[in-house]
Structures are given as structure tokens and as C-alpha cells.
Motif scaffolding. Structure first.
Motif, PDB file in Angstrom:
ATOM      1  N   ARG A 137       8.599  14.979  -3.790  1.00  0.00           N
ATOM      2  CA  ARG A 137       7.820  15.093  -5.022  1.00  0.00           C
ATOM      3  C   ARG A 137       7.481  13.696  -5.559  1.00  0.00           C
ATOM      4  NH1 ARG A 137      11.696  17.604  -8.974  1.00  0.00           N
ATOM      5  NH2 ARG A 137      12.973  16.000  -7.956  1.00  0.00           N
ATOM      6  N   PRO A 138       6.407  13.584  -6.337  1.00  0.00           N
ATOM      7  CA  PRO A 138       6.094  12.280  -6.938  1.00  0.00           C
ATOM      8  C   PRO A 138       7.273  11.680  -7.694  1.00  0.00           C
ATOM      9  CG  PRO A 138       4.265  13.785  -7.250  1.00  0.00           C
ATOM     10  CD  PRO A 138       5.364  14.597  -6.632  1.00  0.00           C
ATOM     11  N   ALA A 139       7.999  12.502  -8.422  1.00  0.00           N
ATOM     12  CA  ALA A 139       9.128  11.995  -9.207  1.00  0.00           C
ATOM     13  C   ALA A 139      10.197  11.350  -8.330  1.00  0.00           C
ATOM     14  CB  ALA A 139       9.741  13.126 -10.029  1.00  0.00           C
ATOM     15  N   ASP A 140      10.238  11.755  -7.040  1.00  0.00           N
ATOM     16  CA  ASP A 140      11.245  11.207  -6.141  1.00  0.00           C
ATOM     17  C   ASP A 140      10.933   9.775  -5.707  1.00  0.00           C
ATOM     18  OD1 ASP A 140      12.571  13.681  -6.159  1.00  0.00           O
ATOM     19  OD2 ASP A 140      11.416  14.425  -4.438  1.00  0.00           O
ATOM     20  N   VAL A 141       9.670   9.357  -5.809  1.00  0.00           N
ATOM     21  CA  VAL A 141       9.288   8.068  -5.231  1.00  0.00           C
ATOM     22  C   VAL A 141       8.605   7.112  -6.205  1.00  0.00           C
ATOM     23  CG1 VAL A 141       9.106   9.001  -2.896  1.00  0.00           C
ATOM     24  CG2 VAL A 141       7.096   8.998  -4.371  1.00  0.00           C
ATOM     25  N   VAL A 142       8.220   7.571  -7.396  1.00  0.00           N
ATOM     26  CA  VAL A 142       7.481   6.706  -8.312  1.00  0.00           C
ATOM     27  C   VAL A 142       8.277   5.446  -8.661  1.00  0.00           C
ATOM     28  CG1 VAL A 142       6.646   6.504 -10.688  1.00  0.00           C
ATOM     29  CG2 VAL A 142       5.911   8.420  -9.283  1.00  0.00           C
ATOM     30  N   ALA A 143       9.578   5.587  -8.851  1.00  0.00           N
ATOM     31  CA  ALA A 143      10.380   4.412  -9.214  1.00  0.00           C
ATOM     32  C   ALA A 143      10.337   3.364  -8.104  1.00  0.00           C
ATOM     33  CB  ALA A 143      11.816   4.815  -9.513  1.00  0.00           C
ATOM     34  N   ARG A 144      10.436   3.788  -6.842  1.00  0.00           N
ATOM     35  CA  ARG A 144      10.367   2.853  -5.725  1.00  0.00           C
ATOM     36  C   ARG A 144       8.976   2.242  -5.621  1.00  0.00           C
ATOM     37  NH1 ARG A 144      13.113   2.432  -1.083  1.00  0.00           N
ATOM     38  NH2 ARG A 144      14.857   2.262  -2.530  1.00  0.00           N
ATOM     39  N   VAL A 145       7.953   3.064  -5.784  1.00  0.00           N
ATOM     40  CA  VAL A 145       6.584   2.552  -5.749  1.00  0.00           C
ATOM     41  C   VAL A 145       6.404   1.457  -6.793  1.00  0.00           C
ATOM     42  CG1 VAL A 145       4.176   3.140  -6.250  1.00  0.00           C
ATOM     43  CG2 VAL A 145       5.541   4.635  -4.773  1.00  0.00           C
ATOM     44  N   GLU A 146       6.839   1.708  -8.007  1.00  0.00           N
ATOM     45  CA  GLU A 146       6.641   0.728  -9.072  1.00  0.00           C
ATOM     46  C   GLU A 146       7.513  -0.509  -8.875  1.00  0.00           C
ATOM     47  OE1 GLU A 146       6.855   2.645 -12.891  1.00  0.00           O
ATOM     48  OE2 GLU A 146       4.891   3.594 -12.590  1.00  0.00           O
ATOM     49  N   GLU A 147       8.670  -0.342  -8.256  1.00  0.00           N
ATOM     50  CA  GLU A 147       9.510  -1.496  -7.925  1.00  0.00           C
ATOM     51  C   GLU A 147       8.764  -2.431  -6.975  1.00  0.00           C
ATOM     52  OE1 GLU A 147      14.186  -2.125  -6.620  1.00  0.00           O
ATOM     53  OE2 GLU A 147      13.127  -0.324  -5.956  1.00  0.00           O
ATOM     54  N   LEU A 148       8.086  -1.861  -5.992  1.00  0.00           N
ATOM     55  CA  LEU A 148       7.349  -2.683  -5.032  1.00  0.00           C
ATOM     56  C   LEU A 148       6.044  -3.208  -5.615  1.00  0.00           C
ATOM     57  CD1 LEU A 148       8.158  -0.614  -1.870  1.00  0.00           C
ATOM     58  CD2 LEU A 148       8.730  -3.019  -2.230  1.00  0.00           C
ATOM     59  N   VAL A 149       5.390  -2.427  -6.458  1.00  0.00           N
ATOM     60  CA  VAL A 149       4.209  -2.933  -7.164  1.00  0.00           C
ATOM     61  C   VAL A 149       4.570  -4.196  -7.941  1.00  0.00           C
ATOM     62  CG1 VAL A 149       2.634  -2.479  -9.074  1.00  0.00           C
ATOM     63  CG2 VAL A 149       2.988  -0.734  -7.303  1.00  0.00           C
TER      64      VAL A 149
ATOM     65  N   ASP B 194       0.859  -1.183   0.000  1.00  0.00           N
ATOM     66  CA  ASP B 194       0.000   0.000   0.000  1.00  0.00           C
ATOM     67  C   ASP B 194       0.893   1.230   0.000  1.00  0.00           C
ATOM     68  OD1 ASP B 194      -1.730   2.083   0.458  1.00  0.00           O
ATOM     69  OD2 ASP B 194      -2.572   1.299   2.318  1.00  0.00           O
ATOM     70  N   PRO B 195       0.968   1.994  -1.100  1.00  0.00           N
ATOM     71  CA  PRO B 195       1.846   3.173  -1.127  1.00  0.00           C
ATOM     72  C   PRO B 195       1.558   4.167  -0.012  1.00  0.00           C
ATOM     73  CG  PRO B 195       1.035   2.669  -3.325  1.00  0.00           C
ATOM     74  CD  PRO B 195       0.286   1.775  -2.388  1.00  0.00           C
ATOM     75  N   ASN B 196       0.283   4.355   0.351  1.00  0.00           N
ATOM     76  CA  ASN B 196      -0.125   5.209   1.472  1.00  0.00           C
ATOM     77  C   ASN B 196       0.716   6.478   1.523  1.00  0.00           C
ATOM     78  OD1 ASN B 196      -1.602   5.998   3.677  1.00  0.00           O
ATOM     79  ND2 ASN B 196      -0.686   4.535   5.087  1.00  0.00           N
ATOM     80  N   VAL B 197       0.587   7.295   0.511  1.00  0.00           N
ATOM     81  CA  VAL B 197       1.468   8.436   0.266  1.00  0.00           C
ATOM     82  C   VAL B 197       1.468   9.412   1.440  1.00  0.00           C
ATOM     83  CG1 VAL B 197       1.660  10.532  -1.133  1.00  0.00           C
ATOM     84  CG2 VAL B 197       1.411   8.300  -2.244  1.00  0.00           C
ATOM     85  N   ARG B 198       2.656   9.868   1.808  1.00  0.00           N
ATOM     86  CA  ARG B 198       2.847  10.898   2.826  1.00  0.00           C
ATOM     87  C   ARG B 198       3.760  11.972   2.228  1.00  0.00           C
ATOM     88  NH1 ARG B 198      -1.088   9.013   4.517  1.00  0.00           N
ATOM     89  NH2 ARG B 198      -1.400   7.839   6.448  1.00  0.00           N
ATOM     90  N   PRO B 199       3.197  12.972   1.520  1.00  0.00           N
ATOM     91  CA  PRO B 199       4.015  13.979   0.829  1.00  0.00           C
ATOM     92  C   PRO B 199       4.998  14.700   1.744  1.00  0.00           C
ATOM     93  CG  PRO B 199       1.747  14.109   0.082  1.00  0.00           C
ATOM     94  CD  PRO B 199       1.768  13.154   1.241  1.00  0.00           C
ATOM     95  N   ALA B 200       4.653  14.887   3.019  1.00  0.00           N
ATOM     96  CA  ALA B 200       5.540  15.596   3.934  1.00  0.00           C
ATOM     97  C   ALA B 200       6.880  14.887   4.101  1.00  0.00           C
ATOM     98  CB  ALA B 200       4.876  15.758   5.299  1.00  0.00           C
ATOM     99  N   LEU B 201       6.928  13.585   3.877  1.00  0.00           N
ATOM    100  CA  LEU B 201       8.164  12.823   3.977  1.00  0.00           C
ATOM    101  C   LEU B 201       8.705  12.369   2.629  1.00  0.00           C
ATOM    102  CD1 LEU B 201       7.469  10.520   7.049  1.00  0.00           C
ATOM    103  CD2 LEU B 201       9.112  12.382   6.935  1.00  0.00           C
ATOM    104  N   MET B 202       7.856  12.253   1.642  1.00  0.00           N
ATOM    105  CA  MET B 202       8.249  11.647   0.372  1.00  0.00           C
ATOM    106  C   MET B 202       8.733  12.649  -0.669  1.00  0.00           C
ATOM    107  SD  MET B 202       5.348   8.669  -0.023  1.00  0.00           S
ATOM    108  CE  MET B 202       5.178   7.374   1.214  1.00  0.00           C
TER     109      MET B 202
END
Length: 307
Positions: A152-164, A142-150
Motif C-alpha cells: 500500500r502507499p502508506a507502506d512506502v511513502v516514508a521511505r520514498v520521502e527519505e530518499l527524496v 526515481d520511485p518507479n512504483v511497483r504496487p505488486a511488490l510495494m
């Protein structure tokens, strides 16, 4: 069959109309306790301190039937999330935490669930990916996005998709999807995630229920249940716990070849798990804080509504 939730356990300091209270929280602790309350062998691997707040987290997990994995108390202090609730109970967060992963015998767990802060915040985030890759059974995310820690989207999309790609089941909120992919539709992203290799995608839509995207390419919508909202703290985690618990009961997670069965499952086979997930989250939002329902409460709610 043992279930592992890998990620944050923390204290939520909640500000509602100027009234501040402290609650046990953390996305993965909520899931671990929710799964345990539904009758499963549930462990949380987290990063908390040997302090008063850490003691409170351990006591809470024990009362729910969950346990902390050895080594989870290696942090200098227990993490805190500061949540501010708006007029309809939606929470926005700021955080004071560090994250790392204790040593784990991941092969002893039939199912591993992870996500949220744990998947992206270093140094633990990279170790989460390693644990997922070593998992002997099925995996949910569950990505359960927390922008305050993550950032920009570009900073984390690769990790999200790796786990997906490494997961059998992915659940996300519509807000998560819109933040990660602001110019794409939810249907597009569900298809992308299925193409990456996951077997089932569920996108929750708050009061509009959930969209369920099967490995076959079919999609279905399930409406929410009527509820008077206390607050929405832990709603998504409760949905996730209900979903995991029922899919395990149905043999679609955690067992031998269950990942293959999940990918091939029909809507009729999956709908009981979606209904349980909606029921658990409905009960949670009717209370203050991240309440984890019991099986009897879930059954009573669904039977009372004729579902």
C-alpha cells in the motif's frame, strides 16, 4: 566521472497478445545501459545469479558499455519480472526476485542513481538508503512504483520521502505520484518534495510530456515528441538516463558543487536536458523492449523535428 546505478537487473518475460518473449530489463540496469550508451562511465550494482540469465544480463551491459560492480552476482538466481502488455503497450508486472546490495566503494562515484524496487524491498532497501547517505557526489532518485511488490502507499511513502530528501534530482511518473498520494495534486507533491530538500523535480506524463519543477519554485511543461509506439517497456528509465546524461554534460550533476548549481539552475539552462530525456524515451518507445539510444540517434531526432 563515474556514475553508479544502484538497483535491480532482471529478465522481463513479456506477454503481448499471448505471445511471450524474454528481454533484458530492470529499471536500474536500463538506466545504467542508457547512460553508458550516451557516452558516460556507467556501473550497475545489482543482485543477480551466476546462471544463464545472469550471463545474459552481464553480456547485455557489456555490449552497452556498462559494467557490473563486483559482488553483484550473489543472488541464488537471477530475478524475473513478468510483464503483460495492454492494447496500447502499457505494462503491468508481477515479480520473482530477491534484492540485496553488494559491498560498494560509493566514494569513487561522482553520481549515484537509485529507485524502484531497490529502494523499498528488504533487506536491500535499507542498505540503499545507507549508500545514498554516504554518496560523495550527487544523487538522483526515481520511485518507479511497483504496487505488486510495494503493498500500500502508506507502506512506502516514508521511505520514498527519505530518499527524496537525500537526493538532488527526483523524477517520477504521474502514475507514481497518484498512487503514492491519491488525494494530492502533482503540483502539491512537487512542492512538497522540493521543500524536503531535493533540487529539481521532473514528473513525466506519458503522451502529455513532462512537468519540470525548479528549485526556484518555477514550473514549466515540455510536450512530448510524435512517435509510433512499439511498447512502453523502459520508457521512464530511458527518460532518466537521458536526463542524467545531459545534466552531467552540463555540469549540473556529478561535479564539484553541481548539486548547488542544479538547485539554482534556470529553465533555459535545464531545458536541453529535458529535451534529451524526452528524445531518448521517444526512441525507446518506438522499439520493442528497453532499447537504449545513442547520442547520434538523439541528435538526429531533435534536429529532424527542428527542436
Amino acid at each position: 566521472m563515474k556514475i553508479l546505478a544502484l538497483g535491480e537487473a532482471l529478465i522481463d518475460v513479456v506477454d503481448k497478445d499471448g505471445e511471450v518473449s524474454e528481454h533484458v530489463g530492470g529499471s536500474l540496469l536500463n538506466v545504467a545501459c542508457g547512460v553508458a550508451r550516451l557516452g558516460h562511465d556507467s556501473t550497475i550494482a545489482a543482485w543477480i545469479g551466476q546462471d544463464q540469465r545472469g550471463d545474459r544480463l552481464r553480456q547485455w551491459a557489456h555490449a552497452s558499455g556498462a559494467t557490473f560492480a563486483p559482488g553483484s552476482d550473489g543472488a541464488a538466481q537471477t530475478p524475473v519480472a513478468y510483464a503483460t502488455l495492454d492494447a496500447v503497450g502499457r505494462a503491468t508486472y508481477t515479480f520473482d526476485l530477491t534484492w540485496d546490495v553488494p559491498d560498494l566503494d560509493v566514494g569513487s562515484y561522482g553520481h549515484v542513481h537509485t529507485g524502484s524496487i531497490a529502494a523499498t524491498l528488504e533487506p536491500g532497501g535499507t542498505k540503499v538508503v545507507d549508500v545514498v547517505r554516504r554518496a560523495a557526489g550527487t544523487v538522483s532518485y526515481d520511485p518507479n512504483v511497483r504496487p505488486a511488490l510495494m503493498g500500500r502507499p502508506a507502506d512506502v511513502v516514508a521511505r520514498v520521502e527519505e530518499l527524496v530528501a537525500a537526493s538532488d534530482l527526483v523524477k517520477a511518473s504521474d502514475e507514481d505520484v497518484h498512487w503514492l498520494y491519491p488525494s494530492r495534486t502533482m503540483a502539491d507533491i512537487a512542492r512538497r518534495w522540493l521543500d524536503l530538500g531535493t533540487g529539481l523535480v521532473v514528473i513525466t506524463k506519458g503522451p502529455e510530456g513532462a512537468s519540470v519543477h525548479l528549485g526556484s519554485g518555477e514550473s514549466y511543461d515540455e510536450p512530448t515528441l510524435p512517435v509510433t509506439i512499439g511498447d512502453t517497456v523502459g520508457a521512464g528509465d530511458s527518460f532518466m538516463a537521458g536526463l542524467i546524461g545531459r545534466l552531467v554534460d552540463l555540469g549540473l550533476l556529478g561535479g564539484e558543487r553541481s548539486g548547488e548549481r542544479l538547485r539554482a539552475a534556470t529553465w533555459d539552462e535545464l531545458r536541453p536536458a529535458i529535451l534529451q530525456a524526452i528524445a531518448t524515451s521517444t526512441i525507446t518507445v518506438s522499439r520493442q523492449g528497453a532499447y537504449a539510444p545513442t547520442p547520434d540517434e538523439v541528435t538526429e531526432l531533435l534536429q529532424g523535428l527542428g527542436v
